[in-house]
Scaffold this active site. Structure first.
Site, mmCIF file in Angstrom:
data_model
loop_
_atom_site.group_PDB
_atom_site.id
_atom_site.type_symbol
_atom_site.label_atom_id
_atom_site.label_comp_id
_atom_site.label_asym_id
_atom_site.label_seq_id
_atom_site.Cartn_x
_atom_site.Cartn_y
_atom_site.Cartn_z
ATOM 1 N N GLY A 17 38.118 -37.053 33.917
ATOM 2 C CA GLY A 17 39.347 -37.825 33.773
ATOM 3 C C GLY A 17 39.185 -39.317 33.929
ATOM 4 O O GLY A 17 38.267 -39.936 33.372
ATOM 5 N N ASP A 62 32.497 -35.222 49.700
ATOM 6 C CA ASP A 62 33.896 -35.087 50.096
ATOM 7 C C ASP A 62 34.293 -36.399 50.762
ATOM 8 O O ASP A 62 33.836 -36.708 51.865
ATOM 9 C CB ASP A 62 34.048 -33.918 51.072
ATOM 10 C CG ASP A 62 35.471 -33.749 51.581
ATOM 11 O OD1 ASP A 62 36.328 -34.607 51.281
ATOM 12 O OD2 ASP A 62 35.721 -32.765 52.304
ATOM 13 N N ASN A 103 39.019 -43.665 43.445
ATOM 14 C CA ASN A 103 39.800 -42.902 42.481
ATOM 15 C C ASN A 103 40.033 -41.455 42.905
ATOM 16 O O ASN A 103 40.973 -40.821 42.428
ATOM 17 C CB ASN A 103 39.082 -42.927 41.124
ATOM 18 C CG ASN A 103 39.678 -41.957 40.137
ATOM 19 O OD1 ASN A 103 40.777 -42.162 39.625
ATOM 20 N ND2 ASN A 103 38.955 -40.874 39.859
ATOM 21 N N ARG A 147 56.985 -34.588 44.996
ATOM 22 C CA ARG A 147 55.840 -35.449 45.265
ATOM 23 C C ARG A 147 55.851 -36.011 46.682
ATOM 24 O O ARG A 147 55.391 -37.128 46.913
ATOM 25 C CB ARG A 147 55.795 -36.593 44.250
ATOM 26 C CG ARG A 147 55.258 -36.169 42.896
ATOM 27 C CD ARG A 147 55.484 -37.227 41.832
ATOM 28 N NE ARG A 147 54.772 -36.931 40.598
ATOM 29 C CZ ARG A 147 55.156 -36.056 39.693
ATOM 30 N NH1 ARG A 147 56.259 -35.355 39.892
ATOM 31 N NH2 ARG A 147 54.459 -35.852 38.591
ATOM 32 N N TYR A 162 52.028 -36.325 47.676
ATOM 33 C CA TYR A 162 51.304 -37.172 46.728
ATOM 34 C C TYR A 162 51.878 -38.589 46.683
ATOM 35 O O TYR A 162 51.156 -39.576 46.818
ATOM 36 C CB TYR A 162 51.355 -36.538 45.342
ATOM 37 C CG TYR A 162 50.592 -37.308 44.290
ATOM 38 C CD1 TYR A 162 49.199 -37.254 44.235
ATOM 39 C CD2 TYR A 162 51.261 -38.079 43.340
ATOM 40 C CE1 TYR A 162 48.495 -37.951 43.266
ATOM 41 C CE2 TYR A 162 50.565 -38.769 42.367
ATOM 42 C CZ TYR A 162 49.190 -38.714 42.341
ATOM 43 O OH TYR A 162 48.499 -39.411 41.377
ATOM 44 N N THR A 188 45.277 -36.755 30.560
ATOM 45 C CA THR A 188 44.047 -36.131 31.027
ATOM 46 C C THR A 188 44.073 -34.639 30.715
ATOM 47 O O THR A 188 45.120 -34.080 30.357
ATOM 48 C CB THR A 188 43.884 -36.320 32.544
ATOM 49 O OG1 THR A 188 44.986 -35.670 33.202
ATOM 50 C CG2 THR A 188 43.865 -37.793 32.925
#
Length: 278
Positions: free
Chosen positions: A19, A64, A91, A153, A156, A191
């Site tokens: 992506g 990670d 990112n 969301r 997020y 994406t």
């Protein structure tokens, strides 16, 4: 360290297996830089690196970003291979799309630890290397969801809003060291993941809400990221660049009002055409 790349700038991109991250990695390679791609998905990362086929300038690291020890180990490997770090693109990110009541604390922490802790840890680990070469640039990939709230969301959007403020904190503190820090807030991007989870109805809703009437591309996000890391952006620090086709500027963007406006404009043009005797 390989002699032919020893003086080339080095960019570190997290979440680089696919992506947006992979597109950013391609941008740096296309502009003559060495690239370290970090990702938690080792299999996809290996496939992407094989496809890029540039072993002299490319380093893949299974990492990670929410784990301080693994981040530090990755940065040490990058320095051992290339000898420097000039740009960092934070990112790596994950998302959980649930209501507040349905989001578990474990899911909340998973999103925050990757999207926010990861950027904090990677920045902290890369800054010493940047200082040794006189500075650098950091770009945090946030989201339009960090600028405006949206359905499902809570984790997020909150993580991305916090990342935007972290960007400003970093810019203030690190600017004195010659390290610029900015954020990009992508709108909907086309994406592979978006194609899987966005239904035809959802895509239609986004088209109605975005003045440019389309999704962005990963290449467009990469171009904006590359610009912020370049000398052309040398006096840009602590800013948030929304690469969203006008989504944030449109506010509520009521589709009915927009359709009426389009209809009125079409009528006006038809009147002009008839008046001119076309």
């Amino acid at each position: 360290m390989t002699s032919d790349v020893s003086s080339s700038p080095v960019a570190v991109v997290t979440g680089g297996a696919r992506g947006i991250g992979l597109a950013i990695g391609r941008w740096f390679l296309a502009h003559g830089q060495c690239v370290a791609l970090l990702d938690i998905d080792a299999n996809t990362l290996a496939q992407s690196v094989a496809a890029l086929d540039d072993p002299g300038r490319l380093l893949a690291l299974h990492c990670d970003v929410s784990d301080p020890r693994r981040v530090q180990s990755a940065v040490e490997a990058i320095e051992a291979r290339f000898g420097r770090i000039d740009a960092l693109v934070n990112n790596a990110g994950v998302a959980v799309f649930k209501t507040i009541g349905e989001t578990t604390f474990e899911e909340w922490r998973h999103v925050l630890s990757t999207n926010l802790d990861g950027a904090f840890l990677c920045t902290q680990a890369c800054v010493p290397a940047m200082r040794r070469t006189g500075g650098g640039s950091i770009v945090n990939i946030a989201s339009i969801s960090g600028l405006r709230a949206s359905t499902l969301r809570v984790a997020y959007g909150t993580s991305k809003a916090a990342l935007i403020h972290l960007t400003k904190q970093q810019a203030v503190e690190l600017g004195t060291l010659g390290i610029r820090v900015n954020a990009i807030a992508p709108g909907p991007v086309d994406t592979a993941m978006a194609k899987l989870v966005h239904s035809v109805a959802i895509r239609s809703d986004y088209y109605d809400a975005i003045p440019l009437n389309r999704y962005g591309t990963t290449e467009e996000i990469a171009e904006a990221t590359g610009f912020l890391c370049s000398a052309a952006a040398g006096f840009i620090n602590g800013q948030v660049l929304a690469v969203d086709g006008g989504f944030d500027a449109a506010g509520v963007g009521l589709p009915t009002l927009r359709k009426n406006a389009d209809h009125d404009e079409a009528q006006r043009q038809e009147v002009q055409r008839l008046g001119a005797g076309v």
